[in-house]
Design a protein around this motif. Sequence first.
Motif, PDB file in Angstrom:
ATOM      1  N   THR A  66      -8.183  12.250  10.388  1.00  0.00           N
ATOM      2  CA  THR A  66      -9.306  12.755   9.598  1.00  0.00           C
ATOM      3  C   THR A  66      -9.315  14.282   9.629  1.00  0.00           C
ATOM      4  O   THR A  66      -8.584  14.910  10.388  1.00  0.00           O
ATOM      5  N   ARG A  89       0.877  -1.194   0.000  1.00  0.00           N
ATOM      6  CA  ARG A  89       0.000   0.000   0.000  1.00  0.00           C
ATOM      7  C   ARG A  89       0.901   1.226   0.000  1.00  0.00           C
ATOM      8  O   ARG A  89       1.666   1.461   0.940  1.00  0.00           O
ATOM      9  N   TYR A 134      -9.248   2.000  10.428  1.00  0.00           N
ATOM     10  CA  TYR A 134      -7.927   1.881   9.800  1.00  0.00           C
ATOM     11  C   TYR A 134      -7.050   0.871  10.542  1.00  0.00           C
ATOM     12  O   TYR A 134      -6.378   0.033   9.930  1.00  0.00           O
ATOM     13  N   GLU A 194      -2.202  -2.095  -9.058  1.00  0.00           N
ATOM     14  CA  GLU A 194      -2.967  -1.076  -8.345  1.00  0.00           C
ATOM     15  C   GLU A 194      -2.055  -0.274  -7.407  1.00  0.00           C
ATOM     16  O   GLU A 194      -2.187   0.941  -7.281  1.00  0.00           O
ATOM     17  N   ARG A 247      -1.365   3.813  -7.637  1.00  0.00           N
ATOM     18  CA  ARG A 247      -1.613   4.742  -6.519  1.00  0.00           C
ATOM     19  C   ARG A 247      -0.335   5.427  -6.028  1.00  0.00           C
ATOM     20  O   ARG A 247      -0.390   6.239  -5.109  1.00  0.00           O
ATOM     21  N   THR A 256      -6.225  13.200   3.172  1.00  0.00           N
ATOM     22  CA  THR A 256      -7.007  12.446   2.197  1.00  0.00           C
ATOM     23  C   THR A 256      -7.390  11.091   2.803  1.00  0.00           C
ATOM     24  O   THR A 256      -6.512  10.350   3.254  1.00  0.00           O
ATOM     25  N   HIS A 301      -6.441  -6.370   2.146  1.00  0.00           N
ATOM     26  CA  HIS A 301      -6.126  -4.952   1.880  1.00  0.00           C
ATOM     27  C   HIS A 301      -4.765  -4.739   1.212  1.00  0.00           C
ATOM     28  O   HIS A 301      -4.451  -3.603   0.850  1.00  0.00           O
ATOM     29  N   GLU A 335      -0.417   6.693   2.372  1.00  0.00           N
ATOM     30  CA  GLU A 335      -1.797   7.132   2.589  1.00  0.00           C
ATOM     31  C   GLU A 335      -1.909   7.650   4.015  1.00  0.00           C
ATOM     32  O   GLU A 335      -1.029   7.420   4.851  1.00  0.00           O
ATOM     33  N   PRO A 384      -8.007   7.258   3.378  1.00  0.00           N
ATOM     34  CA  PRO A 384      -7.479   6.095   2.658  1.00  0.00           C
ATOM     35  C   PRO A 384      -8.608   5.345   1.958  1.00  0.00           C
ATOM     36  O   PRO A 384      -9.721   5.300   2.471  1.00  0.00           O
ATOM     37  N   ASP A 385      -8.316   4.821   0.785  1.00  0.00           N
ATOM     38  CA  ASP A 385      -9.306   4.055   0.030  1.00  0.00           C
ATOM     39  C   ASP A 385      -9.085   2.574   0.326  1.00  0.00           C
ATOM     40  O   ASP A 385      -8.269   1.912  -0.316  1.00  0.00           O
ATOM     41  N   LEU A 386      -9.796   2.088   1.330  1.00  0.00           N
ATOM     42  CA  LEU A 386      -9.618   0.683   1.730  1.00  0.00           C
ATOM     43  C   LEU A 386     -10.521  -0.230   0.904  1.00  0.00           C
ATOM     44  O   LEU A 386     -10.515  -1.408   1.044  1.00  0.00           O
TER      45      LEU A 386
END
Lengths: 129, 215
Positions: free
Chosen positions: B81, B73, B109, B128, B132, B211, B122, B76, B213-215
Amino acid sequence: MATVLTDTGTHAVPTAGGLMLAPEDAERITGWTLKPEGMCREEFCVPVPAGMKQGTHIDVAAFWRHLGNPVASDRAGQTWVLGTGPGERQSALAGLQAPEFVLPDLAGKQHRLSDYRGQKVFLTTWASW
Amino acid sequence: MWQDLQDCLFDAPFTVIAVAEEGRGAEQARPWIEQARPAYPCLIDSDHRVSALYGMVNVPQCVWIDERGVIVRPPETAGSTDHFRRMDFSTRTLAPEDAAARLAARAAYLDAVRAWVRTGKHALPGDEARARMPVITAEMAQADALFRLALHLRRHGQAAEAGEHFAEASRLHPDSWSMFRDAMALEPSGLAGGAAFWDRVNALGDKPYYTPPDL
């Protein structure tokens, strides 16, 4: 004498104005060796334009920019940073192998990322500010 | 909060590595580390080298790295938040629903990290993860060089000239909050949270500071 900050550390080098260095100093801080065919690293050589040489010395700042790498210096020309260009950095990230680093803890013990190979690593940044 | 993660995964081949992006050096980080007494490595990065290497732009950001040293990953936001942007500035507190949402996001998270360590969930496929990855531009690379120069000059008593290079670095790499904040004069609290910070946060408008995270 100038201070040069590179990815490998901080170096003190004698200069003949600007970042005009003797070939042996240029090699010590950049890893590039001056040969008749140009500046060479392993088997790869880059011709050096005439304007980048002055007698036996080489303008390392100009050569570094010529390679597409960033250079920064203070107004006095005493402190220089030779960075790594976007192409090399992007290729490293695209290869997905986590870039290596060595950093100290509070006690001064050095930790190398690759020391933790064999474990999953959650690498996270923070700051007091 | 990372100690909880380390504690509950004590039996797994796993470690947190926390890197302090502290341009003023280790002593800035020392009180925090000594109070937290983490069991995981807590490293001092006074040149923001990790941010530069991984294309990170804020703290806390994280990267997940598998047993082979492969990034699964890319950078990120690590559990933070944007709820702080809506806090009551007179009391410096969040509305109860925002406080709850912030905790829930952080818990989600941490759950994701635990799931990754236990089951591999994840972890992103290579394509991918690559898609990213941050894009490093020539301007960002030049900003990193200027920022490092400025940090060096500030540490060596040349704060005025350092300020010029900090400003140019932030101009070239406006997405980097780490550069902007470490360059700022600190408040008495030790935070780089003065008016210039809030002006810059408010100028984001609808854009996130952290930003999600896109989990």
